[in-house]
Scaffold this motif. Structure first.
Motif, PDB file in Angstrom:
ATOM      1  N   HIS A  37      76.013  36.202  54.727  1.00  0.00           N
ATOM      2  CA  HIS A  37      76.731  36.131  56.251  1.00  0.00           C
ATOM      3  C   HIS A  37      77.187  37.644  56.524  1.00  0.00           C
ATOM      4  N   ALA A  38      77.672  37.414  57.726  1.00  0.00           N
ATOM      5  CA  ALA A  38      78.529  38.905  58.387  1.00  0.00           C
ATOM      6  C   ALA A  38      79.413  39.390  57.510  1.00  0.00           C
ATOM      7  N   ALA A  39      80.316  38.853  57.033  1.00  0.00           N
ATOM      8  CA  ALA A  39      81.383  39.169  56.302  1.00  0.00           C
ATOM      9  C   ALA A  39      80.791  39.818  54.764  1.00  0.00           C
ATOM     10  N   GLY A  40      80.231  38.773  54.227  1.00  0.00           N
ATOM     11  CA  GLY A  40      79.499  39.351  52.928  1.00  0.00           C
ATOM     12  C   GLY A  40      78.820  40.429  53.118  1.00  0.00           C
ATOM     13  N   ARG A  41      77.889  40.615  54.079  1.00  0.00           N
ATOM     14  CA  ARG A  41      77.124  42.036  54.394  1.00  0.00           C
ATOM     15  C   ARG A  41      78.020  43.268  54.662  1.00  0.00           C
ATOM     16  N   ALA A  42      79.060  42.923  55.360  1.00  0.00           N
ATOM     17  CA  ALA A  42      80.269  44.051  55.582  1.00  0.00           C
ATOM     18  C   ALA A  42      80.700  44.498  54.157  1.00  0.00           C
ATOM     19  N   ALA A  43      80.994  43.548  53.481  1.00  0.00           N
ATOM     20  CA  ALA A  43      81.337  44.058  51.931  1.00  0.00           C
ATOM     21  C   ALA A  43      80.385  44.613  51.329  1.00  0.00           C
ATOM     22  N   ARG A  44      79.057  44.365  51.166  1.00  0.00           N
ATOM     23  CA  ARG A  44      77.897  44.854  50.658  1.00  0.00           C
ATOM     24  C   ARG A  44      77.685  46.298  51.090  1.00  0.00           C
ATOM     25  N   ARG A  45      78.034  46.501  52.410  1.00  0.00           N
ATOM     26  CA  ARG A  45      77.688  47.820  52.863  1.00  0.00           C
ATOM     27  C   ARG A  45      78.672  48.827  52.387  1.00  0.00           C
ATOM     28  N   LEU A  46      80.030  48.210  52.242  1.00  0.00           N
ATOM     29  CA  LEU A  46      81.041  49.371  51.346  1.00  0.00           C
ATOM     30  C   LEU A  46      80.635  49.595  50.002  1.00  0.00           C
ATOM     31  N   VAL A  47      80.134  48.485  49.240  1.00  0.00           N
ATOM     32  CA  VAL A  47      79.727  48.851  47.867  1.00  0.00           C
ATOM     33  C   VAL A  47      78.586  49.874  47.952  1.00  0.00           C
ATOM     34  N   GLU A  48      77.517  49.703  48.749  1.00  0.00           N
ATOM     35  CA  GLU A  48      76.285  50.372  48.805  1.00  0.00           C
ATOM     36  C   GLU A  48      76.541  51.897  49.158  1.00  0.00           C
ATOM     37  N   GLU A  49      77.466  51.934  50.104  1.00  0.00           N
ATOM     38  CA  GLU A  49      78.168  53.147  50.595  1.00  0.00           C
ATOM     39  C   GLU A  49      78.592  54.152  49.528  1.00  0.00           C
ATOM     40  N   ALA A  50      79.490  53.446  48.635  1.00  0.00           N
ATOM     41  CA  ALA A  50      80.009  53.963  47.508  1.00  0.00           C
ATOM     42  C   ALA A  50      79.059  54.381  46.419  1.00  0.00           C
ATOM     43  N   ARG A  51      78.044  53.525  46.364  1.00  0.00           N
ATOM     44  CA  ARG A  51      77.029  53.742  45.358  1.00  0.00           C
ATOM     45  C   ARG A  51      76.264  55.312  45.764  1.00  0.00           C
ATOM     46  N   GLU A  52      75.928  55.267  46.916  1.00  0.00           N
ATOM     47  CA  GLU A  52      75.533  56.771  47.357  1.00  0.00           C
ATOM     48  C   GLU A  52      76.420  57.837  47.067  1.00  0.00           C
ATOM     49  N   GLN A  53      77.629  57.964  47.372  1.00  0.00           N
ATOM     50  CA  GLN A  53      78.606  58.684  47.124  1.00  0.00           C
ATOM     51  C   GLN A  53      78.831  59.152  45.764  1.00  0.00           C
ATOM     52  N   VAL A  54      78.836  58.070  44.721  1.00  0.00           N
ATOM     53  CA  VAL A  54      78.932  58.356  43.300  1.00  0.00           C
ATOM     54  C   VAL A  54      77.545  58.824  42.998  1.00  0.00           C
ATOM     55  N   ALA A  55      76.516  58.365  43.291  1.00  0.00           N
ATOM     56  CA  ALA A  55      75.230  59.086  42.692  1.00  0.00           C
ATOM     57  C   ALA A  55      75.158  60.427  43.199  1.00  0.00           C
ATOM     58  N   ALA A  56      75.475  60.638  44.448  1.00  0.00           N
ATOM     59  CA  ALA A  56      75.412  62.075  45.033  1.00  0.00           C
ATOM     60  C   ALA A  56      76.527  63.141  44.194  1.00  0.00           C
ATOM     61  N   LEU A  57      77.407  62.649  43.643  1.00  0.00           N
ATOM     62  CA  LEU A  57      78.421  63.503  43.021  1.00  0.00           C
ATOM     63  C   LEU A  57      77.916  63.931  41.820  1.00  0.00           C
ATOM     64  N   VAL A  58      76.896  63.394  41.129  1.00  0.00           N
ATOM     65  CA  VAL A  58      76.370  63.691  39.913  1.00  0.00           C
ATOM     66  C   VAL A  58      74.785  63.856  40.004  1.00  0.00           C
ATOM     67  N   GLY A  59      73.938  64.093  41.125  1.00  0.00           N
ATOM     68  CA  GLY A  59      72.740  64.185  41.340  1.00  0.00           C
ATOM     69  C   GLY A  59      72.091  63.064  40.793  1.00  0.00           C
ATOM     70  N   ALA A  60      72.316  61.886  40.749  1.00  0.00           N
ATOM     71  CA  ALA A  60      71.623  60.686  40.409  1.00  0.00           C
ATOM     72  C   ALA A  60      71.057  59.886  41.767  1.00  0.00           C
ATOM     73  N   THR A  61      70.305  59.003  41.501  1.00  0.00           N
ATOM     74  CA  THR A  61      69.917  58.060  42.705  1.00  0.00           C
ATOM     75  C   THR A  61      70.875  56.845  42.784  1.00  0.00           C
ATOM     76  N   PRO A  62      70.833  56.310  43.879  1.00  0.00           N
ATOM     77  CA  PRO A  62      71.925  55.119  43.999  1.00  0.00           C
ATOM     78  C   PRO A  62      71.265  53.833  43.118  1.00  0.00           C
ATOM     79  N   ARG A  63      70.153  53.862  42.736  1.00  0.00           N
ATOM     80  CA  ARG A  63      69.704  52.897  42.230  1.00  0.00           C
ATOM     81  C   ARG A  63      70.150  53.022  40.587  1.00  0.00           C
ATOM     82  N   GLU A  64      70.513  54.227  40.187  1.00  0.00           N
ATOM     83  CA  GLU A  64      70.884  54.591  38.706  1.00  0.00           C
ATOM     84  C   GLU A  64      72.353  54.319  38.542  1.00  0.00           C
ATOM     85  N   VAL A  65      73.235  53.936  39.585  1.00  0.00           N
ATOM     86  CA  VAL A  65      74.462  53.647  39.452  1.00  0.00           C
ATOM     87  C   VAL A  65      74.929  52.167  39.108  1.00  0.00           C
ATOM     88  N   VAL A  66      75.596  51.932  38.039  1.00  0.00           N
ATOM     89  CA  VAL A  66      76.078  50.544  37.796  1.00  0.00           C
ATOM     90  C   VAL A  66      77.428  50.647  37.811  1.00  0.00           C
TER      91      VAL A  66
END
Length: 378
Positions: A37-66
């Protein structure tokens, strides 16, 4: 920020304003990131945005971040027999690595007297191995000595094995590129870079699969079950983005302050020892000792002067114990017992440097007062 002179950034970095704002904003989002639902998707967006930011920090791809609960869990997740038949670790690794994870035993790779892993010894240990897994930190949390990770990666890959890099002390201080280092797995920690405590990540090469420690849910593509710590992860991402921008200039500034501190230490007590000074080090870290000094006494003396330092690693429940890192380097017990770590960060100022040097002079004057080791200070 701490009101006193805080010199324990390698233990934990004070929360960055950007991370605090991200955490507060995320706490307003009530959805579970696994909900559709919308509230869950809002939380998911925060997680995935952070995944992109952490990946960019070390030259990885977002899929590689656990995402994990921190560096210790990330290390335990990486050290799995599913990834190798033999676990090799350097003798200066963090206790969460030296414990061996899910391996029954670990085999030690020695270091030199300046705290650098012995690559010749590593090459010898790799002979005849079947699927070896090597865990080698990017930089030591006590001495700050930077390890030859890319060279070790070449050796382990030539032997048909994999490399795990505990890189929690690297980002924001030195170049930390997942692919350039040749790492197959890499550990990161939020609170080491000014994010909130309780969040971390294991970077896993895209064609590898880790054996989950926590099972029962499909989160993190099956690598780590459990509802994500949305606020902690959001803060982690914000800190990663802040660190990524302009870290090189900040590292140069910290190095100049560190050099000023070391010069001041030696000016007061010429026979003081800076451990690992002959090796490449993190720009923010000094580990030093002096004849006759006891770490537990020195830490208290600094604290009474409004200066926060540590006796080495902060991962021993406040205990002051002999450093396994210095023991591995062959440091004499007299000096090892007095080792004090000074670590700087983005908020460390010249005024803070003056404060710690004044505190050191007072401590040294008491330690080496007339008739008490007078010859040492000369």
């Amino acid at each position: 920020m701490p009101s006193h002179a805080y010199f324990d950034w390698n233990a934990t970095a004070p929360l960055r304003p950007e991370a605090k704002a991200a955490v507060v904003a995320a706490l307003e989002v009530t959805g579970n990131p696994s909900s559709v639902h919308a509230a869950g998707r809002a939380a998911r967006r925060l997680v995935e945005e952070a995944r992109e930011q952490v990946a960019a920090l070390v030259g990885a791809t977002p899929r590689e971040v656990v995402f994990t609960s921190g560096g210790t869990e990330a290390n335990a997740l990486a050290l799995s027999p599913a990834l190798g038949d033999t676990l090799l670790v350097s003798t200066i690794e963090h206790p969460s690595v030296r414990s061996g994870g899910r391996f029954a035993t670990v085999e030690d790779v020695p270091v030199t007297g300046i705290g650098v892993v012995d690559l010749a010894a590593l090459e010898g240990l790799l002979q005849g191995r079947n699927r070896p897994l090597l865990s080698l930190m990017l930089a030591n949390n006590e001495t700050g000595v930077i390890q030859p990770v890319a060279e070790a990666a070449a050796l382990i890959h030539a032997a048909g094995g994999l490399l795990h890099v505990d890189a929690v002390q690297g980002p924001g201080r030195i170049a930390c590129d997942f692919k350039a280092l040749g790492a197959d797995l890499m550990t990161l920690s939020s609170h080491k870079i000014g994010g909130p405590q309780g969040a971390g990540a294991l970077i896993v090469r895209d064609d590898l699969a880790v054996d989950a420690l926590l099972k029962g849910g499909g989160q993190e593509r099956g690598a780590r079950a459990g509802t994500e710590n949305v606020a902690g992860i959001a803060g982690f991402g914000a800190a990663a983005e802040a660190v990524r921008q302009g870290w090189a200039a900040e590292a140069a500034r910290m190095a100049a302050l560190r050099d000023e501190i070391e010069a001041g230490i030696k000016a007061v007590v010429p026979k003081a020892v800076i451990f690992g000074a002959e090796a490449p080090r993190l720009p923010n870290t000094t580990l030093f000792s002096a004849p006759g000094m006891k770490a537990e006494t020195a830490v208290i003396a600094f604290d009474l002067e409004g200066v926060a330092v540590s006796s080495g690693s902060a991962c021993s429940s406040g205990k002051v114990a002999p450093s396994h890192v210095l023991a591995a380097m062959g440091v004499e017990p007299e000096f090892a017992r007095g080792a004090i770590r000074v670590s700087l960060g983005y908020a460390t100022s010249g005024e803070h440097v003056g404060t710690i040097l004044n505190a050191w002079e007072k401590l040294a004057n008491r330690l080496y007062k007339a008739g008490n080791h007078q010859e040492i200070a000369a």
